[in-house]
Design a protein around this motif. Structure first.
Motif, short mmCIF file in Angstrom:
data_model
loop_
_atom_site.label_atom_id
_atom_site.label_comp_id
_atom_site.label_asym_id
_atom_site.label_seq_id
_atom_site.Cartn_x
_atom_site.Cartn_y
_atom_site.Cartn_z
N PRO A 38 -17.77 -38.73 -5.12
CA PRO A 38 -16.94 -39.86 -5.54
C PRO A 38 -16.21 -39.55 -6.84
O PRO A 38 -16.76 -38.99 -7.79
CB PRO A 38 -17.96 -40.98 -5.72
CG PRO A 38 -19.07 -40.63 -4.79
CD PRO A 38 -19.15 -39.15 -4.80
N GLY A 39 -14.93 -39.91 -6.88
CA GLY A 39 -14.13 -39.68 -8.07
C GLY A 39 -13.43 -38.34 -8.10
O GLY A 39 -12.70 -38.05 -9.05
N THR A 40 -13.67 -37.49 -7.10
CA THR A 40 -13.02 -36.18 -7.05
C THR A 40 -12.23 -36.05 -5.76
O THR A 40 -12.45 -36.80 -4.81
CB THR A 40 -14.04 -35.03 -7.14
OG1 THR A 40 -14.87 -35.05 -5.97
CG2 THR A 40 -14.91 -35.17 -8.37
N THR A 41 -11.33 -35.09 -5.74
CA THR A 41 -10.51 -34.84 -4.54
C THR A 41 -10.48 -33.34 -4.26
O THR A 41 -10.68 -32.53 -5.16
CB THR A 41 -9.07 -35.33 -4.73
OG1 THR A 41 -8.50 -34.71 -5.89
CG2 THR A 41 -9.02 -36.85 -4.90
N PRO A 42 -10.24 -32.96 -3.00
CA PRO A 42 -10.17 -31.53 -2.68
C PRO A 42 -8.90 -30.90 -3.23
O PRO A 42 -7.87 -31.56 -3.38
CB PRO A 42 -10.19 -31.51 -1.15
CG PRO A 42 -9.65 -32.84 -0.74
CD PRO A 42 -10.09 -33.80 -1.80
N GLU A 43 -8.98 -29.63 -3.54
CA GLU A 43 -7.83 -28.88 -4.05
C GLU A 43 -7.18 -28.12 -2.90
O GLU A 43 -7.87 -27.51 -2.07
CB GLU A 43 -8.29 -27.88 -5.12
CG GLU A 43 -7.17 -26.96 -5.60
CD GLU A 43 -7.69 -25.76 -6.37
OE1 GLU A 43 -6.87 -24.93 -6.79
OE2 GLU A 43 -8.93 -25.64 -6.52
N THR A 44 -5.86 -28.19 -2.82
CA THR A 44 -5.15 -27.37 -1.84
C THR A 44 -5.35 -25.91 -2.18
O THR A 44 -5.18 -25.49 -3.33
CB THR A 44 -3.65 -27.71 -1.84
OG1 THR A 44 -3.47 -29.08 -1.50
CG2 THR A 44 -2.90 -26.85 -0.82
N CYS A 45 -5.73 -25.12 -1.20
CA CYS A 45 -6.04 -23.71 -1.44
C CYS A 45 -4.82 -22.99 -2.01
O CYS A 45 -3.75 -22.99 -1.38
CB CYS A 45 -6.49 -23.05 -0.13
SG CYS A 45 -6.83 -21.29 -0.29
N PRO A 46 -4.95 -22.36 -3.17
CA PRO A 46 -3.81 -21.65 -3.76
C PRO A 46 -3.47 -20.36 -3.03
O PRO A 46 -2.37 -19.83 -3.19
CB PRO A 46 -4.29 -21.36 -5.19
CG PRO A 46 -5.78 -21.30 -5.09
CD PRO A 46 -6.16 -22.28 -4.03
N GLU A 47 -4.40 -19.86 -2.22
CA GLU A 47 -4.18 -18.60 -1.53
C GLU A 47 -3.29 -18.78 -0.30
O GLU A 47 -2.35 -18.03 -0.07
CB GLU A 47 -5.52 -17.99 -1.13
CG GLU A 47 -5.43 -16.57 -0.60
CD GLU A 47 -5.19 -15.55 -1.70
OE1 GLU A 47 -4.66 -14.48 -1.38
OE2 GLU A 47 -5.50 -15.86 -2.88
N CYS A 48 -3.61 -19.80 0.50
CA CYS A 48 -2.87 -20.03 1.75
C CYS A 48 -1.97 -21.24 1.67
O CYS A 48 -1.28 -21.57 2.65
CB CYS A 48 -3.83 -20.17 2.93
SG CYS A 48 -4.89 -21.65 2.85
N HIS A 49 -2.01 -21.97 0.54
CA HIS A 49 -1.18 -23.15 0.32
C HIS A 49 -1.44 -24.25 1.36
O HIS A 49 -0.52 -24.93 1.81
CB HIS A 49 0.31 -22.78 0.32
CG HIS A 49 0.65 -21.69 -0.66
ND1 HIS A 49 0.61 -21.88 -2.04
CD2 HIS A 49 0.99 -20.38 -0.46
CE1 HIS A 49 0.93 -20.75 -2.64
NE2 HIS A 49 1.17 -19.81 -1.71
N GLY A 50 -2.70 -24.34 1.78
CA GLY A 50 -3.09 -25.42 2.69
C GLY A 50 -2.92 -25.12 4.16
O GLY A 50 -3.28 -25.94 5.01
N THR A 51 -2.42 -23.93 4.50
CA THR A 51 -2.21 -23.60 5.92
C THR A 51 -3.48 -23.10 6.60
O THR A 51 -3.59 -23.15 7.82
CB THR A 51 -1.12 -22.54 6.08
OG1 THR A 51 -1.56 -21.32 5.46
CG2 THR A 51 0.18 -22.99 5.44
#
Length: 379
Positions: free
Chosen positions: A164-177
């Motif tokens: 709670p209170g946190t969110t996932p980070e978009t992967c910097p390696e694949c940019h979310g793909t």
């Protein structure tokens, strides 16, 4: 030397004058067969692959194909006229970008198609269970409770897997793909292939503080009791679906279904064929001879039936509308009753004597089937 090269049409296994589609189809098939990734350390396959690409580079280009058809290999030689020829390397192809060629044929780089977006909504898996019901419950339908264990969205993190209170980070390696391109240098050039991202495990996002309840999965296993309506007329082995009662979907996708396969327990008196109910009923010798009013069991309860005199053992009667309801609601089947004469046992002396006198008085004239049998036997 140009004169030492095989005919390009022969290389691709097509006739001269073949259509562009036929040439492309032949190239696709042979390129797969001799691709270096599928034939590691195979020099012969490597040479064939070069030859195939050279042939296709010429025959897929309208101008070069026209010159080749008119002048042969000399027509596509780099020094032929002012036409320019086919450049350096083998087949004039830019192997630094050969992955684009294979991508256009095979989908997103050789060795694997385009991967689905890992964060796109995905439908949940269905759950399969078996349920045993009685003969009558199958005939008339019923309500049953089915207990299952299924994956549901975590109430604490609402499915994102984060505390709670946190969110996932978009992967910097694949940019979310969820995928990354790997480029490999080979004797034929550079090939690009797609593979799952090693940093995020192909998920496209990174969770730094996992939810304590689901441990970052976004789902928890829960036991649920589902109310299921079993339709009238269902048969053994059939499956019904309870929509949306399977495992939860991912990323907002809809839940799967609960699939219930029915097992109908055998009945002591009845058996089923389609919508028909079959049963056998014993009768006495006197009832068969004289006729009688019988009480016949049905799935609706007992009914009266007038047995005609002279009924033979093995005769089958129909009780209309006393069978199984059609599962689509179109009426009911019938019940078929086969009667058989039960031979009495443990007769006393007087009963046996009376039966002998009866048999002597009747003789053979009243037994039609016996007369037919012995008449056939004599023939």
């Amino acid at each position: 030397m140009a004169s030492e090269k095989r005919d390009y049409y022969e290389v691709l296994g097509v006739e001269k004058g073949a259509s562009d589609d036929a040439i492309k189809k032949a190239y696709k098939k042979m390129a797969r067969q001799y691709h270096p990734d599928l034939n590691p350390d195979n020099k012969e396959a490597e040479e064939k692959f070069k030859e195939i690409n050279e042939a296709y580079e010429i025959l897929s280009d309208a101008d070069k194909k026209a010159r080749y058809d008119q002048f042969g290999h000399a027509g596509v030689d780099p020094n032929f006229g002012a036409g320019g020829g086919y450049g350096g390397g083998f087949g004039g192809m830019d192997f630094g970008d050969l992955g684009d060629i294979f991508g256009s044929f095979f989908g997103g780089g050789f060795g694997g198609g385009r991967r689905a977006n890992p964060n796109a909504p995905a439908r949940g898996e269905s759950i399969r269970v078996s349920l045993a019901i009685s003969f009558e419950e199958a005939a008339f339908g019923c309500e049953k409770e089915v207990t299952v264990e299924r994956m549901e969205q975590c109430d604490t993190c609402h499915g994102n897997g984060c505390a709670p209170g946190t969110t996932p980070e978009t992967c910097p390696e694949c940019h979310g793909t969820g995928t990354v391109q790997v480029r490999r240098q080979t004797p034929m050039g550079v090939f690009a292939t797609s593979s799952p991202c090693g940093k995020c495990g192909g998920k496209g996002k990174i969770i730094h503080q996992p939810c304590g309840d689901c441990r970052g999965a976004g789902f928890v296993r829960k036991r649920r009791t589902i109310q299921a309506t079993i339709p009238a007329g269902i048969d053994n082995g059939q499956t019904i679906s309870v929509r949306g009662q399977g495992h939860a979907g991912k990323n907002g996708g809809q839940a799967g279904d609960l699939l219930i396969t029915i097992t109908v327990r055998p009945h002591d008196l009845f058996r089923r064929e389609g919508t028909s109910v079959l049963c056998e009923a014993p009768i006495t010798f006197a009832q068969a001879v004289l006729g009688a009013e019988l009480e016949i069991p049905t799935i609706d309860g007992k009914v009266k039936y007038d047995l005609p005199e002279g009924t033979q053992s093995g005769t089958t009667f129909r009780l209309k509308g006393k069978g199984i309801p059609s599962i689509n609601g179109w009426g009911r089947g019938d019940q078929y009753v086969t009667v058989y004469i039960e031979t009495p046992r443990n007769l006393n002396k007087e009963q046996k004597e009376a039966l002998r006198k009866f048999a002597e008085s009747v003789g053979e004239n009243n037994y039609e089937e016996r007369k037919k049998f012995f008449k056939k036997f004599k023939k």
